[in-house]
Structure formats: C-alpha cells, structure tokens
Scaffold this active site. Structure first.
Site, PDB file in Angstrom:
ATOM      1  N   ASP A  47      51.518 114.395 -42.062  1.00  0.00           N
ATOM      2  CA  ASP A  47      52.836 113.747 -41.997  1.00  0.00           C
ATOM      3  C   ASP A  47      53.993 114.726 -42.201  1.00  0.00           C
ATOM      4  OD1 ASP A  47      51.352 111.368 -41.765  1.00  0.00           O
ATOM      5  OD2 ASP A  47      51.330 111.086 -43.932  1.00  0.00           O
ATOM      6  N   GLU A 222      53.316 103.533 -35.266  1.00  0.00           N
ATOM      7  CA  GLU A 222      53.826 103.900 -36.589  1.00  0.00           C
ATOM      8  C   GLU A 222      54.519 105.258 -36.497  1.00  0.00           C
ATOM      9  OE1 GLU A 222      50.468 104.331 -39.184  1.00  0.00           O
ATOM     10  OE2 GLU A 222      49.424 105.684 -37.828  1.00  0.00           O
TER      11      GLU A 222
END
Length: 462
Positions: A47, A222
C-alpha cells in the site's frame, strides 16, 4: 548494557532463517547487480503512499508481518529517497496502539501536509469489528504521529482513504470498498464539512467487471488514489478483484463526472491485490504499486515497487509493466558524507531495527548477506579509507567492500570485532584502494557461525 538470553534467541530466529530464505531466492529473482525492485527488501511492505517534500520522496507503506496467512498488519513504515534508487528506512512511524479505539488492520493510508503539520488518514478496524477511517497528526513528516481525534473521522465500514487539496484550498477525502465515497475536509483537516457523498459507480465512469469476477456493477474494487495534472483529475484504483489489476478514470473536477480510461497495470505477480500511487518528482512521473516478488511473497506478504513512466501526449496513462530493474537513479550518491547503513538500493538476508544511538540500523546480519548502494560517486581521485559504525555482542565478522556486484572488484575489507553488546558501538576503519568513478557499491558481510555477526549504523569514505 548487554543482551538478554531471550533477545539472543530472537536474534537467532529472526536473523538466521531470513538469511537462508532471502539470500538464495533473491539471487534467483534478478541477479545481485540488476534487481532494484521491490524497493524494500528488509520486510514485506504494501500500500505505497508517496509524498514529495523538500526535494525528497517520502514513501509511506503498510507492513505485512513475516509468514502472514491473512492481512496481518500492525504498523505503518516510512522510507525516503532523494534519487529514487537508494531508500532510507525511517522505521515505524505509527502503529495500531496510536488509536485507542482500534483493534487491528493497519491498512492503506495517505499523508498530506497542511498548516505546518502532517495528517495521516488510515483505515483500521474498530473494537466493534467495523472498519473506520482515523486521522493522525505530526509536526514532522517522519513522525511520530498521534491520534488527532481519539475517535474515527468517518465510520461507514469502508477503507483505503486518499486525500488531495484542490486549487481553491478545499481538501477532499476519497475512500471506499465496496462503494466509493468522498467528503470535504474542513480547514482543520480533522473534521468533515457536510455529509459524505457516495459516488455513482457506472460502467461509463469505471468500466465493466470482467467475466467471472465477484459480482459488482463496475471494475472498481478499492485503493483509490486521486490527483490533478494539467487541469485534469485522475482517479486511479485497484480493479476486478481477484486477482486485481490497476485502472483509472478521469474527470474535469475533483468530484467528476468520471470517465473510464482503461487498464494501467495488468494482473501480475504473486499478490492477488494491488494498490496504486502516482507521483511527479524532479520532472518525471512514477507509478508505485505492490506485488509478491520477494522470497516467500504472496497475497499476504507483499512488497512495494516503483516504475518510471511517461504520459501519452493526450494525457492518458500508458500500460505499465512490472520490472525487477525499477526506476532509474537520479544523480549520484556521495560517499564522502555520513550515510546511514539503512539507505539501501537492494539487500539480501538482513533486517533493520531501532538504533540505540538514534534512528535506525541494519541488524540481523549473517554470513553472505549484503547491501547494495547504487550510483556512488567516488570521483577521479577515489576513496582511501572507509569508516563504519558497528556493534556486536558476538565475535563480529568482516565487511567486504566490492564494486558492481557481490563478487565484483574487492577494494577493501573492514574487520569488525566484538564490542561486548548490541548497544556498545565502535567505529572501525580500513584502507580502500581502487574505488574510483561512479559505481554500484556492495557491502558483503562475512563471518563464521549462523548467529548474527554485527549491527551496522552508518558508513563514510575518506
């Protein structure tokens, strides 16, 4: 002070086993002299959320714990680079304990500066089991970060915040899975103006879902990342779970309307998730993502990587392939100023930890582990000596100084003796001969036995 028997055992377990795993497999990955992706090798990372500040890229990441069989994530890490090749480890800057109301899931966040402070928006699981977006604040980009509210900023059981400040000064927060939301942030950056708005997910805006993927109306999954370039807004996101690819949409304003533009990065590698970030730095554009490319890597043990790219003439983003070479280096690195040992282009086997002298240090160093530092400018005269700051509760070892690869030209060897404990530091110096020009520098560590040899804080050539 010395080290306890428990710490000795932990060092053995954490140092010896990763050395066996990482060294052999990373050698197979791409070769010692060429592989610079993933950009972090001392742990599993995920991430990516980069930020440019003062001619340096600060890369915020999540952290997948070793051996994870689910999304076992407890803290957030920070790395930085001035050259897009050598990344300095700043360690843990925030963890789940920062939020007294959180229980687990230190997932994908983003930092933005404003009002002389830095605001970190992250999704975490509340103690009631639902997901929420928290916000932490720090006076420094490197932290530490503290909970700004003592409660969630927004709680609708969705994840993955991305934040941007529009030209008129209005800040926006986007987030979502399975839906997509945005909200206006007040000037204080820790409260929301009005109510969150749910974005209409249409195929015109976000593309259709591929056949066989989980049932949703569009490709959006997402990990949104929002930014502006040349009066056009870009919304980049993970799509088509699972396995995910990366797609994007564009719009005339930060709230759309959105037009679907296509795939940026196809499904690739061992990770079934991906997470995008796009950044301009020093006149070039970079695409950050994560994969499962490190030894033992997979969907729950991921690694952050980066690719340089050029926009098409019409502003669209080209298809970007994953590589092991990563982005090219900007400039060179000076060996004649103190450099932190945890400033690394690539490494094998070792870890990092908080240093008793401050900052971070390279730790759990075993026989045949190495550090690569890219583009070191020794100059025409060349280096005459190397000083290294080290500590060892054992018998120490050696630092082989090589050029080009772990088996390249040997220009010096520093002997590290035992210092009595892991927190007793000494500076060792050894002669250097033949280190001239701009070279990829390799520190190869050798020593007998399977236990940790020594810990390495910093180095400097004369």
């Amino acid at each position: 002070m010395g080290i306890s028997p428990v710490q000795v055992m932990l060092r053995f377990i954490a140092g010896f086993l990763p050395a066996l795993l990482f060294f052999g497999a990373i050698m197979d990955l791409a070769g010692t002299a060429k592989a610079d992706n993933p950009v972090i090798q001392t742990l599993y990372s995920a991430d990516p959320a980069p930020l440019v500040l003062n001619n340096r890229v600060y890369l915020f990441t999540g952290h997948d714990e070793d051996g994870s069989k689910t999304f076992n994530m407890r803290d957030w890490r920070l790395y930085s680079s001035a050259d897009m090749a050598n990344w300095q480890d700043h360690g843990v800057i925030m963890n789940l304990a920062t939020f007294s109301w959180a229980s687990e899931r230190a997932w994908a966040g983003q930092v933005i500066p404003r009002n002389g402070k830095f605001y970190y928006y992250v999704p975490v699981q509340q103690k009631n089991g639902a997901m929420a977006i928290g916000v932490a604040v720090s006076d420094s980009v490197t932290g530490p970060y503290r909970d700004a509210l003592g409660k969630p900023l927004v709680a609708n059981n969705e994840i993955d915040p991305t934040v941007y400040i529009d030209d008129n000064g209005q800040a926006y927060l986007y987030w979502g899975n399975p839906n997509l939301w945005y909200a206006k942030l007040n000037q204080d950056m820790v409260s929301i103006s009005g109510s969150p708005v749910q974005v209409a997910l249409t195929t015109a805006g976000f593309g259709g879902r591929r056949s066989g993927a989980n049932a949703r109306a569009t490709s959006f999954e997402e990990g949104p990342w929002i930014y502006k370039r040349n009066n056009l807004w870009y919304l980049v996101y993970a799509a088509n779970c699972c396995s995910e690819d990366i797609r994007y949409s564009t719009g005339p304003s930060i709230t759309g309307p959105w037009t679907y533009r296509g795939v940026i990065m196809a499904t690739a590698g061992a990770s079934f998730t991906n997470h995008p970030a796009v950044l301009d730095f020093n006149g070039s554009s970079y695409f950050f993502y994560h994969n499962g490319a490190l030894p033992g890597g997979g969907g729950y043990t991921r690694s952050v990587a980066v690719e340089k790219f050029n926009y098409n003439s019409d502003g669209t983003i080209p298809t970007i392939a994953t590589t092991t070479s990563g982005s090219p280096m900007i400039g060179t690195l000076s060996p004649y100023v103190r450099q932190e040992a945890e400033t690394i282009a690539f490494s094998s086997g070792l870890k990092t930890e908080t240093c008793s002298e401050g900052g971070m240090a390279v730790s759990f160093i075993n026989n045949n582990d190495y550090i690569k530092v890219k583009g070191v400018a020794f100059g025409t005269t060349g280096a005459k000596s190397l000083s290294a700051r080290v500590a060892s509760a054992g018998s120490g070892g050696k630092i082989e100084v090589r050029l080009g690869s772990t088996t390249g030209t040997l220009v010096g060897t520093c002997t590290v003796a035992g210092t009595g404990s892991w927190t007793t530091w000494a500076t060792v110096t050894c002669p250097i001969s033949g280190a001239k020009g701009t070279q990829d520098l390799f520190f190869r560590f050798t020593g007998s036995g399977s236990d940790t040899l020594f810990t390495f804080n910093w180095w400097m050539f004369e």
